[in-house]
Design a protein around this motif. Structure first.
Motif, short mmCIF file in Angstrom:
data_model
loop_
_atom_site.label_atom_id
_atom_site.label_comp_id
_atom_site.label_asym_id
_atom_site.label_seq_id
_atom_site.Cartn_x
_atom_site.Cartn_y
_atom_site.Cartn_z
N ILE A 104 2.57 6.35 1.29
CA ILE A 104 1.39 5.39 -0.01
C ILE A 104 2.05 4.79 -0.49
O ILE A 104 1.35 3.83 -1.12
CB ILE A 104 0.45 6.84 0.48
N SER A 162 4.42 3.70 -2.49
CA SER A 162 4.69 2.57 -2.86
C SER A 162 4.39 1.37 -2.12
O SER A 162 4.30 0.00 -2.03
CB SER A 162 6.36 3.13 -1.57
N ARG A 163 3.30 1.73 -0.94
CA ARG A 163 2.76 0.77 -0.49
C ARG A 163 1.78 0.00 -1.30
O ARG A 163 1.08 -1.43 -1.37
CB ARG A 163 2.12 1.09 0.98
N ILE A 164 1.34 0.73 -1.38
CA ILE A 164 0.22 0.48 -2.79
C ILE A 164 0.75 0.21 -3.84
O ILE A 164 0.69 -1.26 -3.86
CB ILE A 164 -0.23 1.74 -3.46
N LEU A 165 1.51 0.15 -4.45
CA LEU A 165 2.42 -0.85 -5.35
C LEU A 165 2.98 -1.60 -5.19
O LEU A 165 3.25 -2.48 -5.48
CB LEU A 165 3.56 0.39 -5.60
N ALA A 166 3.72 -1.82 -3.43
CA ALA A 166 4.01 -3.40 -3.31
C ALA A 166 3.08 -4.40 -3.00
O ALA A 166 2.67 -5.16 -3.02
CB ALA A 166 4.26 -2.62 -1.70
N GLN A 167 1.07 -3.92 -2.53
CA GLN A 167 0.19 -4.95 -2.23
C GLN A 167 -0.11 -5.32 -3.88
O GLN A 167 -0.51 -6.71 -4.17
CB GLN A 167 -0.91 -3.87 -1.98
N GLY A 203 2.84 -5.67 -6.50
CA GLY A 203 3.87 -6.72 -6.27
C GLY A 203 3.57 -8.17 -6.08
O GLY A 203 3.83 -9.16 -6.42
N ILE A 204 3.37 -7.91 -4.76
CA ILE A 204 2.74 -8.93 -3.63
C ILE A 204 1.64 -9.55 -4.68
O ILE A 204 2.14 -11.09 -4.35
CB ILE A 204 2.59 -8.89 -2.17
N ILE A 205 0.11 -9.37 -4.08
CA ILE A 205 -0.83 -10.29 -4.98
C ILE A 205 -0.17 -10.39 -6.79
O ILE A 205 -0.42 -12.05 -7.00
CB ILE A 205 -2.00 -9.96 -5.38
N VAL A 256 2.83 -11.55 -7.77
CA VAL A 256 3.86 -12.36 -7.71
C VAL A 256 3.05 -13.85 -6.73
O VAL A 256 3.29 -15.08 -7.58
CB VAL A 256 5.52 -11.81 -6.24
N GLY A 257 2.75 -13.28 -5.58
CA GLY A 257 1.77 -14.46 -5.13
C GLY A 257 1.02 -15.53 -5.92
O GLY A 257 0.97 -16.34 -6.13
#
Lengths: 612, 420
Positions: A123, A125-130, A132-134, A136-137
């Protein structure tokens, strides 16, 4: 072998290959540094020797020394290259062994690890991924957006007005502009130049009077053009291969003997300022040719009677003309197309796509650029005029078309797209049932077009390759030929192929058809005469010289110039009868022009007038 | 000890790269005064058609064998030796060309430019791996790709990257493929081939920067397994899409998973999905609300991408040689007098007019205008969908390979104690 032994072996191999790689890499570096330090090309010793040779250019010993030194330097270079290449392969080999040994070592050492007690919190890591994606995007988009502000659009800054304002112009169809600069005077010929050209020649050459421009004044043409008549063009020689471009001349008393070296029957010869492979054309007392080099493109008018250069018309300041000429081959050049004249104006086209019209006194009437032809040898299709139209065969690598320009204004009267490839042949006029049509040949079609409308009247798919020879026309039959392709006789009314043959085929010389005979000249030096109706061969003559010029019929005889400047004159008949061989004294691959009692030949350097 | 290791690696990196600069020495042609003319440069003949078809045959064989090793015999050794063959044949012998990754550009250009005829070989190299992946997963990556093989062979001590980093870096291939397709469609450049980090190593004639790039990837690949495949390869985008639908994808265990967890650290590519902890999911709050929020945001991401693409098309179009030359000549007209500028001199010698050049450049910029908006929109969609994907939980009870990311290398199978 125990596992420990294997481990040790892998470790030793890894160490040895590592050391090997290091040594090879160091040697390569050393080689590089040594080479960079003692670059043979930058060798001071060599420079000193070369400097000494400059001061003493005839010192053969020094030359030998330099050559030996240069050879040594080159040997050193190639030796070093070999070392680098061999070293690189050894390095690669060593690296592969090292990688394999390390892999084996770690594989042997590896044990299945105990699974992690605490796995990564999915969980979190998913929040961190979100995030990161935002981030980087957003960063990608912001960078791209910022780039748009840091970018200058220079294309928008291109000043079309300024670029086109070299001459005041009026746009005509798709950016091609016609310029009306009728008041521009032709350049007078400098007296010194004419004097230099004539110095030292024993033959009768005419020298222009110092500071004077000999002009055979003719009225400036009016806007309303007067159409040419058949009689007019038969009394002149207004295009490549004479009247209608058919290779048939109606003048009489044509000389059959001359010699350039001794000056026999050479009435005059005049120097040509710039080179070109175009042929002379004649109207009245004037002879016209064109020449070009990378600096400029020019049309020359000579007095037909004495060889004086009357005027030089420059094809410059033409809108759309390229800043520097396109690349062309040496044997085509920038001025291969022959000029044409309607008796009021003389028209020329160059490899740049520049078309220009001068009046008979050298005043520019109009000029335009048709777009630089995409032609890997150089544009060579000659011009022809009929019915107040200047006909331009414009077959290029991009497109193939036939263009008719108004002779008085240069405006496009009609333009016909052709379903053909690039060609180097020239248009020929043919009269069929009282109407004139222009006949063109190219890969893959031989076709006829209405001179008035440009409409394609007929087309026969029979040709191929890089077509250079134009067609011949006689008694309702079109003869088209090209080297490595075929020779065909086409009935112009039914489009039936009457016969075809591929024994002797021309590369550059156009065939000639007249009085039931067809003459073909191959580039490898064979003249062949056929029965025009059946294709049966009457005779052949191997002259052993290159033939690029086109055969001409005049005064009951066949005139054929070879590239070495020797003109052979045959009786125009079913049997081969060589009347004369006349040497010009210089190379000439062009086609001669004829007038009563005269022949005009363009050599490489001079324009000749031959007469009795 | 660790420090010493890194120092050693850095030393090797510098040594190898500087060594390879030596290959860039050039010797000027001699100038002869005797009238001897230098022979013209000869362009090598293209590869014979029969040999091209032979390459296709080899590709089919390698793909079949890779699939057979991964799915049927479950042999890591088989896959490993097959990738060695691939590296030698498609890498060093065929010099890394033709390759399926670069074939994306040929296919794109054939759609965008009707005058460009794609060769059957290029088309097959593009389609065959996708077709195999659609049925059997990414067995192409496992044994048939020379770029993957060279990286796979240097994996020595792989480390596991956190999930968030994997996800974030996973955006790069999408960006790369967008730009590659844009540049290929506008006839600008084949950037995948130009910036292929390994082709210079295959051909032993790389430029300095490409050697640096290639060696960097290989050194990094010792610890971060196959970094180019995972975080750069544009073809991986298409393979990943296909693989998600693959019917016969490899499995870690040949029978039922016994939850021994031995395989958890086996995948160097972090491509094993763990069983879902449902309690944690419910507790996290990453539920319907966030799903809806991200779903609504997708059109906004797409719109933002289109807008940014539109704004940046001028910048991107400068990569096109014709646009670059036209702008150079407009901004700096004096450059016409520079005899050393080969591009300008070639243009001047071609006889083409400035007007024609500018017109052509404007046509290309027009293509970039549309293409950049499509590429931007695509990137927006990718970002939106990836975000949405982070709040979607699929119910899993076993340790299974992630179908999209799994490279079918068969390493995990060696860790599984279950037998058929």
């Amino acid at each position: 072998m125990t596992n420990n032994d294997k481990l040790k072996l892998a470790q030793n191999i890894a160490v040895i290959s590592g050391i090997f790689c290091s040594v090879v890499a160091l040697l390569l570096l050393l080689n590089y540094w040594q080479f960079a330090k003692n670059d043979p090309i930058e060798s001071q010793a060599l420079e000193v020797l070369v400097e000494r040779l400059r001061e003493d250019p005839n010192n053969d010993g020094l030359k030998t020394e330099i050559r030996q030194y240069d050879l040594l330097a080159r040997k050193a270079y190639f030796n070093s290259q070999w070392q680098v290449k061999t070293g690189a392969f050894l390095l690669l080999f060593g690296a592969i062994v090292l990688a394999l040994a390390l892999r084996v070592y770690y594989a042997l050492k590896d044990k299945i690890e105990e699974p992690d007690k605490v796995l990564e919190n999915e969980i979190a890591s998913r929040i961190l991924a979100q995030k990161g994606i935002i981030i980087v995007g957003a960063v990608v988009f912001i960078l791209a957006f910022a780039a748009s502000f840091a970018t200058v659009n220079y294309l928008d800054k291109y000043d079309w007005e300024t670029a086109s304002a070299e001459v005041i112009s009026e746009p005509v169809d798709e950016g091609i502009e016609v310029i009306d600069v009728g008041q521009t005077r032709a350049e007078p010929v400098p007296a010194e130049q004419a004097a230099v050209e004539t110095a030292g020649t024993e033959i009768q050459e005419q020298i222009a009077d110092a500071g004077t421009k000999e002009v055979l004044e003719e009225p400036v043409p009016s806007a309303a053009p007067v159409a040419l008549t058949l009689e007019q063009i038969r009394n002149n020689h207004n295009s490549f291969r004479g009247p209608l471009g058919q290779g048939i001349v109606y003048h009489k008393n044509i000389p059959t003997e001359w010699d350039g070296a001794s000056g026999t029957n050479i009435l005059w010869k005049s120097s040509i300022p710039k080179r070109g492979y175009n042929s002379p054309v004649i109207w009245g007392d004037k002879v016209f040719i064109a020449g070009a080099d990378n600096q400029s493109r020019e049309v020359y008018c000579y007095n037909r009677n004495n060889g004086n250069l009357l005027w030089t018309g420059k094809a410059d300041n033409i809108t759309g003309s390229p800043a520097s000429p396109p690349r062309v081959t040496e044997d085509t050049g920038l001025s291969a197309p022959t000029v044409t004249t309607d008796g009021q104006r003389v028209f020329a086209i160059f490899a740049t796509g520049d078309v220009i019209a001068f009046d008979m006194n050298g005043n520019r009437v109009w000029a335009k650029n048709l777009g630089v032809p995409d032609n890997h040898y150089g544009h060579s299709s000659s011009l022809i005029t009929w019915g107040n139209k200047l006909l331009v065969q414009y077959d290029t690598n991009r497109s193939a078309k036939l263009i008719a320009l108004n002779v008085a204004t240069g405006e496009t009267v009609w333009e016909t797209n052709r379903d053909a490839k690039i060609s180097w042949a020239s248009p020929v006029l043919a009269q069929v049932d009282g109407k004139f049509q222009v006949v063109l040949t190219a890969d893959p079609i031989v076709a006829g077009y209405d001179v008035q409308t440009g409409k394609e009247l007929w087309s026969v798919e029979c040709m191929m390759g890089e077509v250079g020879p134009s067609v011949a026309y006689s008694d309702g039959v079109v003869y088209a030929a090209n080297e490595y392709a075929t020779m065909v006789a086409i009935d112009i009314k039914t489009q039936e192929i009457l016969w075809d043959d591929d024994m002797f085929l021309p590369e550059a010389a156009s065939p000639l058809a007249h009085n039931g005979l067809l003459i073909v000249a191959t580039s490898y030096g064979v003249m062949v005469c056929y029965d025009a109706k059946t294709g049966e061969e009457y005779w052949e003559h191997d002259v052993g010289r290159t033939l690029y010029s086109s055969p001409m019929y005049a005064d009951g005889k066949l005139f054929m110039m070879d590239n070495d400047g020797v003109m052979r004159i045959y009786e125009f008949g079913k049997e081969m009868k060589l009347i004369a061989e006349n040497e010009l004294g210089e190379h000439a691959g062009t086609t001669p022009a004829f007038a009563n009692g005269r022949i005009y030949i363009r050599g490489e350097e001079f324009l000749y007038c031959i007469g009795n | 000890m660790k420090k010493l290791k890194y120092i050693l690696f850095t030393f090797y990196f510098l040594l190898f790269t500087f060594t390879l600069i030596a290959q860039q020495q050039r010797f000027p042609k001699p100038e002869f005064e005797s009238g001897y003319e230098q022979p013209d440069t000869v362009t090598p003949e293209p590869r014979a058609l029969a040999l091209e078809y032979f390459d296709v045959l080899v590709l089919i064989l390698v793909l079949s064998l890779a699939t057979w090793f991964a799915l049927k015999t479950r042999s890591r050794q088989g896959v490993l030796w097959l990738s060695v063959f691939t590296l030698i044949y498609f890498g060093f012998y065929r010099n890394g060309c033709i390759c399926s990754i670069g074939a994306i550009q040929n296919v794109t250009l054939s759609f965008a430019d009707p005058t460009y005829a794609i060769s059957l070989t290029a088309l097959l190299f593009f389609i065959l791996p996708l077709a195999f992946t659609l049925f059997f997963g990414r067995t192409f990556c496992a044994g048939a790709c020379p770029l993957g093989a060279i990286q796979d062979l240097v994996i020595i001590k792989p480390i596991s990257l956190p999930k968030w980093l994997n996800k974030t870096l996973g955006l790069i291939p999408y960006l790369y493929i967008s730009l590659a397709v844009l540049f290929a469609a506008t006839g600008t450049d084949f950037i995948i081939c130009r910036y292929d980090p390994f082709v210079g190593i295959f051909r032993m004639d790389a430029k300095f920067l490409m050697v640096v790039l290639g060696v960097s990837f290989l050194l990094m690949g010792m610890f971060v397994a196959r970094p180019y495949c995972r975080f750069f390869c544009p073809y991986s985008v298409l393979l990943s899409w296909m693989s998600r639908f693959s019917k016969w994808h490899l499995t870690i265990t040949p029978a039922a998973c016994i939850q021994c967890k031995l395989c958890t650290n086996s995948c160097p590519f972090d491509a094993i999905d763990f069983p879902t902890n449902e309690k944690e999911v419910v507790k996290s709050g990453l539920g319907t609300k966030r799903f809806l929020a991200y779903a609504v945001l997708i059109p906004i991401w797409v719109a933002a991408g289109v807008f940014v693409g539109e704004r940046s098309h001028t910048f991107l179009s400068k990569a096109n040689p014709d646009v670059f030359l036209a702008e150079l000549l407009i901004s700096n007209p004096e450059i016409k007098n520079d005899p050393d500028n080969l591009d300008v001199q070639t243009f001047l010698a071609s006889g083409k007019t400035m007007e024609t050049l500018v017109q052509e450049a404007e046509v290309i910029r027009g293509k970039f205008y549309v293409g950049s908006m499509i590429a931007g929109g695509f990137m927006g969609l990718v970002i939106g969908m990836t975000l949405l994907n982070t709040v979607v939980f699929r119910k899993r009870q076993d340790y299974v390979p992630h179908k999209g990311n799994c490279l079918s290398c068969a390493r995990c199978m060696d860790y599984c104690p279950v037998e058929k």
